[in-house]
Design a protein around this motif. Structure first.
Motif, PDB file in Angstrom:
ATOM      1  N   ARG A 173       0.556  -1.379   0.174  1.00 52.30           N
ATOM      2  CA  ARG A 173       0.310   0.003   0.201  1.00 52.30           C
ATOM      3  C   ARG A 173       0.930   0.930  -0.339  1.00 52.30           C
ATOM      4  NH1 ARG A 173      -5.113  -0.817   1.053  1.00 52.30           N
ATOM      5  NH2 ARG A 173      -5.957  -2.566   2.430  1.00 52.30           N
ATOM      6  N   ILE A 212      -6.730   5.258   9.418  1.00 50.19           N
ATOM      7  CA  ILE A 212      -7.769   3.501  10.013  1.00 50.19           C
ATOM      8  C   ILE A 212      -5.978   3.301   9.487  1.00 50.19           C
ATOM      9  CG2 ILE A 212      -8.471   1.652   7.921  1.00 50.19           C
ATOM     10  CD1 ILE A 212     -10.455   3.261   7.520  1.00 50.19           C
ATOM     11  N   LYS A 262      -3.702   0.464   7.768  1.00 52.29           N
ATOM     12  CA  LYS A 262      -3.601  -0.644   7.053  1.00 52.29           C
ATOM     13  C   LYS A 262      -2.671  -1.267   7.618  1.00 52.29           C
ATOM     14  CE  LYS A 262      -7.154   1.261   4.334  1.00 52.29           C
ATOM     15  NZ  LYS A 262      -7.124   1.627   3.197  1.00 52.29           N
ATOM     16  N   GLY A 315     -11.791  -5.725   3.341  1.00 58.22           N
ATOM     17  CA  GLY A 315     -10.885  -5.328   4.780  1.00 58.22           C
ATOM     18  C   GLY A 315     -10.717  -6.095   5.978  1.00 58.22           C
ATOM     19  N   GLY A 331      -5.636   8.640   6.681  1.00 60.16           N
ATOM     20  CA  GLY A 331      -6.789   9.843   7.458  1.00 60.16           C
ATOM     21  C   GLY A 331      -8.357   9.292   6.906  1.00 60.16           C
ATOM     22  N   PHE A 332      -8.915   9.600   7.586  1.00 58.94           N
ATOM     23  CA  PHE A 332      -9.816   8.754   6.780  1.00 58.94           C
ATOM     24  C   PHE A 332     -10.970  10.266   5.887  1.00 58.94           C
ATOM     25  CE2 PHE A 332     -14.956   8.339   7.178  1.00 58.94           C
ATOM     26  CZ  PHE A 332     -14.478   6.851   7.469  1.00 58.94           C
ATOM     27  N   VAL A 333     -11.828   9.232   5.067  1.00 57.25           N
ATOM     28  CA  VAL A 333     -12.293  10.047   3.967  1.00 57.25           C
ATOM     29  C   VAL A 333     -13.803  10.127   3.766  1.00 57.25           C
ATOM     30  CG1 VAL A 333     -12.545  10.539   1.233  1.00 57.25           C
ATOM     31  CG2 VAL A 333     -10.298   9.857   2.459  1.00 57.25           C
ATOM     32  N   PHE A 347     -16.332  10.729   1.943  1.00 55.05           N
ATOM     33  CA  PHE A 347     -16.847   9.704   1.330  1.00 55.05           C
ATOM     34  C   PHE A 347     -17.707  10.441   1.032  1.00 55.05           C
ATOM     35  CE2 PHE A 347     -15.591   5.805   2.316  1.00 55.05           C
ATOM     36  CZ  PHE A 347     -16.764   5.875   1.907  1.00 55.05           C
ATOM     37  N   HIS A 353     -19.549  -0.607  -0.099  1.00 58.71           N
ATOM     38  CA  HIS A 353     -18.795  -1.482   0.647  1.00 58.71           C
ATOM     39  C   HIS A 353     -19.953  -2.307   2.609  1.00 58.71           C
ATOM     40  CE1 HIS A 353     -15.916  -0.924  -1.699  1.00 58.71           C
ATOM     41  NE2 HIS A 353     -15.437  -1.856  -1.521  1.00 58.71           N
ATOM     42  N   GLY A 367     -15.499  -3.491   5.015  1.00 64.65           N
ATOM     43  CA  GLY A 367     -14.762  -3.447   4.925  1.00 64.65           C
ATOM     44  C   GLY A 367     -14.884  -4.133   2.795  1.00 64.65           C
ATOM     45  N   GLU A 382      -9.823   1.411  -7.957  1.00 67.45           N
ATOM     46  CA  GLU A 382     -11.443   1.976  -6.876  1.00 67.45           C
ATOM     47  C   GLU A 382     -10.727   3.866  -6.124  1.00 67.45           C
ATOM     48  OE1 GLU A 382     -12.559  -0.900  -4.099  1.00 67.45           O
ATOM     49  OE2 GLU A 382     -10.654  -1.874  -4.132  1.00 67.45           O
ATOM     50  N   PHE A 395     -12.601   6.600  -4.369  1.00 68.02           N
ATOM     51  CA  PHE A 395     -13.755   7.719  -3.742  1.00 68.02           C
ATOM     52  C   PHE A 395     -13.674   9.042  -3.859  1.00 68.02           C
ATOM     53  CE2 PHE A 395     -10.061   6.004   0.325  1.00 68.02           C
ATOM     54  CZ  PHE A 395     -11.433   4.803   0.279  1.00 68.02           C
ATOM     55  N   ASN A 434      -8.006   4.895  -4.198  1.00 72.74           N
ATOM     56  CA  ASN A 434      -8.442   4.544  -2.436  1.00 72.74           C
ATOM     57  C   ASN A 434      -6.938   3.130  -2.843  1.00 72.74           C
ATOM     58  OD1 ASN A 434      -8.651   3.036  -0.432  1.00 72.74           O
ATOM     59  ND2 ASN A 434      -9.916   1.783  -1.288  1.00 72.74           N
ATOM     60  N   GLU A 435      -7.241   2.065  -3.935  1.00 66.16           N
ATOM     61  CA  GLU A 435      -6.707   1.562  -4.301  1.00 66.16           C
ATOM     62  C   GLU A 435      -6.601   0.219  -6.162  1.00 66.16           C
ATOM     63  OE1 GLU A 435      -8.960  -1.953  -1.967  1.00 66.16           O
ATOM     64  OE2 GLU A 435      -6.386  -2.721  -1.813  1.00 66.16           O
TER      65      GLU A 435
HETATM   66  P1  AMP Z   1      -9.301  -0.931   1.237  1.00 64.11           P
HETATM   67  O1  AMP Z   1      -9.384  -2.202   1.682  1.00 64.11           O
HETATM   68  O2  AMP Z   1      -8.842  -0.216   1.093  1.00 64.11           O
HETATM   69  O3  AMP Z   1     -10.153  -1.188  -0.099  1.00 64.11           O
HETATM   70  O4  AMP Z   1     -10.395  -1.270   2.617  1.00 64.11           O
HETATM   71  C1  AMP Z   1     -11.727  -1.564   2.660  1.00 64.11           C
HETATM   72  C2  AMP Z   1     -13.506  -0.172   2.472  1.00 64.11           C
HETATM   73  O5  AMP Z   1     -13.471   0.130   3.834  1.00 64.11           O
HETATM   74  C3  AMP Z   1     -13.283   0.709   1.229  1.00 64.11           C
HETATM   75  O6  AMP Z   1     -13.897   0.532   0.510  1.00 64.11           O
HETATM   76  C4  AMP Z   1     -14.178   2.114   2.310  1.00 64.11           C
HETATM   77  O7  AMP Z   1     -15.427   1.679   1.930  1.00 64.11           O
HETATM   78  C5  AMP Z   1     -13.655   1.828   3.690  1.00 64.11           C
HETATM   79  N1  AMP Z   1     -12.245   2.415   3.373  1.00 64.11           N
HETATM   80  C6  AMP Z   1     -10.809   2.335   2.891  1.00 64.11           C
HETATM   81  N2  AMP Z   1     -10.003   3.248   3.585  1.00 64.11           N
HETATM   82  C7  AMP Z   1     -10.772   4.921   4.039  1.00 64.11           C
HETATM   83  C8  AMP Z   1     -10.116   5.898   4.558  1.00 64.11           C
HETATM   84  N3  AMP Z   1      -8.941   6.122   4.478  1.00 64.11           N
HETATM   85  N4  AMP Z   1     -11.502   6.739   4.312  1.00 64.11           N
HETATM   86  C9  AMP Z   1     -12.348   6.717   4.830  1.00 64.11           C
HETATM   87  N5  AMP Z   1     -12.713   4.949   4.145  1.00 64.11           N
HETATM   88  C10 AMP Z   1     -11.877   3.774   3.629  1.00 64.11           C
END
Ligand code: AMP
Length: 361
Positions: A106, A144, A146, A154, A182-184, A186, A212, A215, A254, A256, A266-267
């Motif tokens: 990541r 969050i 990760k 998730g 940081g929390f987005v 969205f 989602h 996660g 992916e 936001f 995001n990813e």
């Molecule tokens: P990810 O595995 O990083 O794609 O995270 C899975 C899900 O968690 C995402 O599709 C979002 O719904 C939520 N999420 C992950 N990172 C964030 C973030 N920085 N801010 C808000 N929601 C998040």
């Protein structure tokens, strides 16, 4: 590479549902799919021409496998880079190791995306509790944590609600190298699925909107209900990423989308993706066929947007237990992955709702 003729053998690393649907798409074009996976009796093995059960650390096994196929691809991004290098000594590997290298960690992924001039969530590299405390002071809560590697659906993520939770969050991840995001807040989550061929031609599908829970993807809808400007910004970002990776095959990006129209990546998944399953039942080509075409050096099919919005619902855990009722829905297409056992959170299949008069709730 000259195009592989029908009858060629396409090796797929990974035996889950994505490998299964890739194998079926390969068969439709006259190819034989060969699966390599550590899992015995895997969903993909049961629809493939050949399957080998082996570990990704077994260089001899991988060498034998790759020597017996005409091209190698993968269905998930946690294949070790060394395993791809072993295969690449025997057969063309598509996408190449570069696509994996920039997406299976990541931190590297986010730095790559920023380097392309695209936005991500604010993030910091953290490995000790003191780093997390400092990063929390900069990014604020909630945030969050990760793991850098091996997260999916998730897993490998902990939400931190207050600064005092830093140490507990790190130990919940087993002390693995991590990033803090940081929390987005969205408004929507979007994804772009796109195919890219060896000659650089780029074929994006309609922008998809995703929901989602815990996660895990629950529901996707295409086309996403966003403005033409946002849609073209998302497609352009996906193109820049695919070109930056020199990607060959399908990838998913992916995003936001915030209320003010800000789009953050995001990813990246360097492979076919759950949010693109609707392409099996709506539009000119499925993501699975498009991927196999790119791997085989065939021309990509220009995707057509769905005539009416299409919705894909994941069937998770025991959602598919009542398959009789699901199979009886006249406007739904049922896809089941042949998994032997239900477990909470396990993806068992999906349902594509087509020709909808109104959005299902
Ligand atoms: P990810 O595995 O990083 O794609 O995270 C899975 C899900 O968690 C995402 O599709 C979002 O719904 C939520 N999420 C992950 N990172 C964030 C973030 N920085 N801010 C808000 N929601 C998040």
């Amino acid at each position: 590479m000259s195009p592989l003729p029908p009858g060629s053998r396409i090796g797929i690393l990974g035996g889950g549902q994505l490998g299964r649907m890739l194998a079926m798409a390969a068969a439709e074009l006259g190819f034989d799919a060969h699966i390599y996976t550590p899992e015995a009796d895997s969903p993909a093995a049961r629809v493939a021409a050949n399957a080998v059960v082996g570990s990704y650390e077994d260089a001899e096994g991988l060498t034998r496998f790759a020597a017996g196929v005409d091209a190698v691809t993968f269905e998930f991004e946690n294949v070790p880079l060394e395993a791809l290098a072993t295969c690449a000594a025997q057969a063309p590997v598509r996408p190449s190791a570069r696509s994996l290298e920039f997406t299976q960690d990541r931190l590297i992924e986010k730095q790559f995306v920023r380097g392309l001039g695209l936005e991500t969530a604010p993030f910091a590299d953290v490995s000790a509790a003191t780093d997390v405390t400092a990063a929390l002071a900069a990014l604020g809560t909630p945030a969050i944590l990760k793991t850098r590697r091996l997260g999916y659906d998730g897993k490998g993520q902990v939400r931190i609600g207050a600064p005092g939770e830093a140490a507990a969050a790190l130990s919940a991840l087993g002390g693995a190298p991590a990033i803090l995001e940081g929390f987005v807040s969205f408004e929507r989550e979007l994804s772009v699925l796109a195919g890219r061929a060896e000659d650089g031609s780029f074929a994006p599908f309609a922008v998809t909107e995703n929901v989602h829970a815990d996660g895990i993807l629950r529901r996707s809808k295409a086309p996403a209900a966003v403005s033409a400007e946002i849609a073209s910004e998302a497609l352009e970002a996906a193109k820049r990423i695919a070109n930056g990776l020199g990607h060959i095959g399908v990838l998913a990006v992916e995003f936001f989308l915030e209320a003010d129209g800000r789009l953050r990546v995001n990813e990246i998944a360097p492979r076919v993706h759950n949010s693109g399953h609707w392409t099996q039942d709506a539009g000119a080509v499925s993501q699975f066929e498009q991927h196999i075409r790119a791997v085989a050096g065939w021309p990509l099919v220009p995707p057509t947007p769905p005539v009416k919005p299409v919705v894909m619902l994941n069937l998770i855990g025991d959602d598919a237990t009542d398959w009789r009722a699901l199979a009886a829905q006249p406007t739904a297409r049922l896809h089941l992955y042949g998994k032997r056992a239900h477990r909470p959170g396990r993806k068992m299949g999906h349902l594509t709702l087509i020709n909808l008069q109104a959005d299902p709730s």
